[in-house]
Design a protein around this motif. Structure first.
Motif, short mmCIF file in Angstrom:
data_model
loop_
_atom_site.label_atom_id
_atom_site.label_comp_id
_atom_site.label_asym_id
_atom_site.label_seq_id
_atom_site.Cartn_x
_atom_site.Cartn_y
_atom_site.Cartn_z
N ALA A 14 0.86 -1.19 0.00
CA ALA A 14 0.00 0.00 0.00
C ALA A 14 0.89 1.23 0.00
O ALA A 14 2.04 1.18 0.47
N GLU A 15 0.39 2.31 -0.55
CA GLU A 15 1.10 3.61 -0.47
C GLU A 15 0.21 4.58 0.27
O GLU A 15 -0.93 4.82 -0.15
N LEU A 16 0.72 5.10 1.37
CA LEU A 16 0.00 6.07 2.19
C LEU A 16 0.65 7.44 2.03
O LEU A 16 1.89 7.55 2.06
N VAL A 17 -0.15 8.47 1.87
CA VAL A 17 0.35 9.84 1.90
C VAL A 17 0.33 10.27 3.36
O VAL A 17 -0.68 10.10 4.06
N VAL A 18 1.49 10.78 3.83
CA VAL A 18 1.61 11.22 5.23
C VAL A 18 2.10 12.67 5.23
O VAL A 18 2.83 13.09 4.31
N ALA A 23 7.93 12.12 11.44
CA ALA A 23 7.08 11.58 12.52
C ALA A 23 6.57 10.19 12.13
O ALA A 23 6.52 9.27 12.95
N SER A 24 6.28 10.02 10.85
CA SER A 24 5.81 8.71 10.38
C SER A 24 6.92 7.69 10.45
O SER A 24 6.73 6.53 10.83
N ARG A 252 -3.20 3.99 15.65
CA ARG A 252 -3.37 5.10 14.70
C ARG A 252 -2.04 5.78 14.51
O ARG A 252 -1.34 6.11 15.49
N ASP A 253 -1.63 5.97 13.27
CA ASP A 253 -0.34 6.59 13.01
C ASP A 253 -0.44 8.11 13.19
O ASP A 253 -1.52 8.65 13.45
#
Ligand code: XXG
Ligand code: CA
Ligand code: FE2
Length: 347
Positions: A14-18, A23-24, A252-253
């Motif tokens: 998966a690709e998550l935009v953060v 911090a991530s 939760r990130d």
């Protein structure tokens, strides 16, 4: 004649935009213990210890937290041509991507699937060191592999039919006695699921789950978050699921993306694997010990992007909503009639 679907092996990355890459990184690397395959100022490519493909999670810096893509691995490169024909036949947006368009991934096909999700199919990917027995690198909370995606979609039966068209089978679902379907779990790899369909306003990403080998690794993450005084990142659990029988924790990130840590579900690989249907009023369906499902677990989910990187509009669920049909804080639907000490009596 319906076109032949691509042969999906499993959920793969998966690709998550953060919004804050640093911090991530602290969360996914220092706390969850994922291995960095590659990183630069824009993105971090991560994998779990048993994984030898380049990554199973990409964190990409951006202005708004969202899901950028859910990727499935297909059995052969020829399945990419099948994917193009199959999805062209479904009339959805289809794009071919050259090898390297995503670091570590070969030729791929990206679509906006019929449920509104950005989905990619690929076969070739760069192999990197598999850390299965690199116990010198494993932390106490070692994660083994990506296990599943959980997506929020308004019409679960329609989503189930779509995924059945791709050769996925249902392992478990949640219904009521009028036949409303609240959720379904579907698989290609021989475990409980590669994708879970959660009824709600969608398309949204509910969570991404990583599997560990042992329950104690999940418990260590709880203790680690406590030691950092970041216990507020623990949303739900630890506990034992009814559906899937897995031991679980939801965290939760820094952007609010939900990650599940998950272990000990069961084998589903035989053709006659029995489907388990749970009653929505069974208060052990989501937690086998009857502990409450916190309301945020039903309400919160991550927005998803289209292939141009724009947020997909939401479609409201018209069927009954699970959080409404259980009494108070979920988990007390059949105990709510008795005087009880459980939280559900007080909300
Ligand atoms: O992976 C899962 C397995 C089971 C459940 S449930 O809360 O037990 O329904 C939730 C879940 O979809 O995250
Ligand atoms: Ca154990
Ligand atoms: Fe899950």
């Amino acid at each position: 004649m319906t076109a032949t679907p691509p042969d999906v092996i499993r959920c793969a990355y998966a690709e998550l935009v953060v919004t804050d890459l640093e911090a991530s990184r602290t969360f996914y690397v220092d706390i969850l213990g994922l291995v960095v395959t590659y990183e630069d100022d824009e993105a971090i490519y991560l994998r779990a210890f048993e994984e030898y493909l380049h990554h199973s999670l990409i964190l990409r810096k951006g202005d708004t937290a969202a899901l950028a893509v859910l990727a499935y691995r297909v059995r052969t490169p020829a399945d990419l041509d099948l994917a193009v024909a199959y999805y062209t036949g479904l009339g959805v947006r289809v794009e071919r991507r050259p090898a390297g368009a995503t670091r570590g991934i070969g030729e791929a096909v990206r679509i906006e699937d019929p449920l509104g999700f950005p989905v990619e199919f690929f076969h070739d990917a760069e192999h990197v060191e598999r850390f299965t027995q690199r116990y010198d690198q494993h932390g106490a909370g070692a994660l083994s592999r990506l296990d599943h995606f959980n997506v929020v979609t308004p019409d679960v039966p329609a989503a189930r039919s779509y995924y059945e068209g791709l050769g996925f089978r249902v392992s478990e679902d949640i219904q009521d006695d009028e036949g409303t379907v609240y959720a379904a779990w579907m698989f290609r790899k021989p475990t409980v699921h590669d994708v879970a369909l959660t009824g709600g306003d969608g398309p949204r990403l509910h969570h991404i789950a990583f599997a560990s080998q042992e329950r104690h690794q999940i418990l260590h993450v709880c203790d680690h978050l406590g030691a950092l005084r970041k216990s507020d990142m623990i949303e739900r659990g630890p506990g034992r699921h009814g559906v899937s029988n897995a031991f679980y924790l939801y965290v939760r990130d820094p952007d609010g993306h939900r990650i599940e840590l998950y272990t000990h579900d069961y084998y589903t690989g035989d053709p006659d694997n029995p489907v388990i249907t749970w009653d929505v009023h069974d208060n052990q369906r989501r937690d086998w010990w009857g502990n409450p499902v916190v309301p945020s677990w039903y309400s919160d989910a991550s927005p998803v992007l289209d292939l141009d990187g724009k947020a997909q509009p939401l479609i409201e669920r018209s069927d009954a909503r699970e959080a409404d049909v259980t009494i108070g804080a979920d988990g007390f639907s059949y105990t709510s009639k008795q005087e009880g000490f459980k939280l559900g009596e007080q909300v």
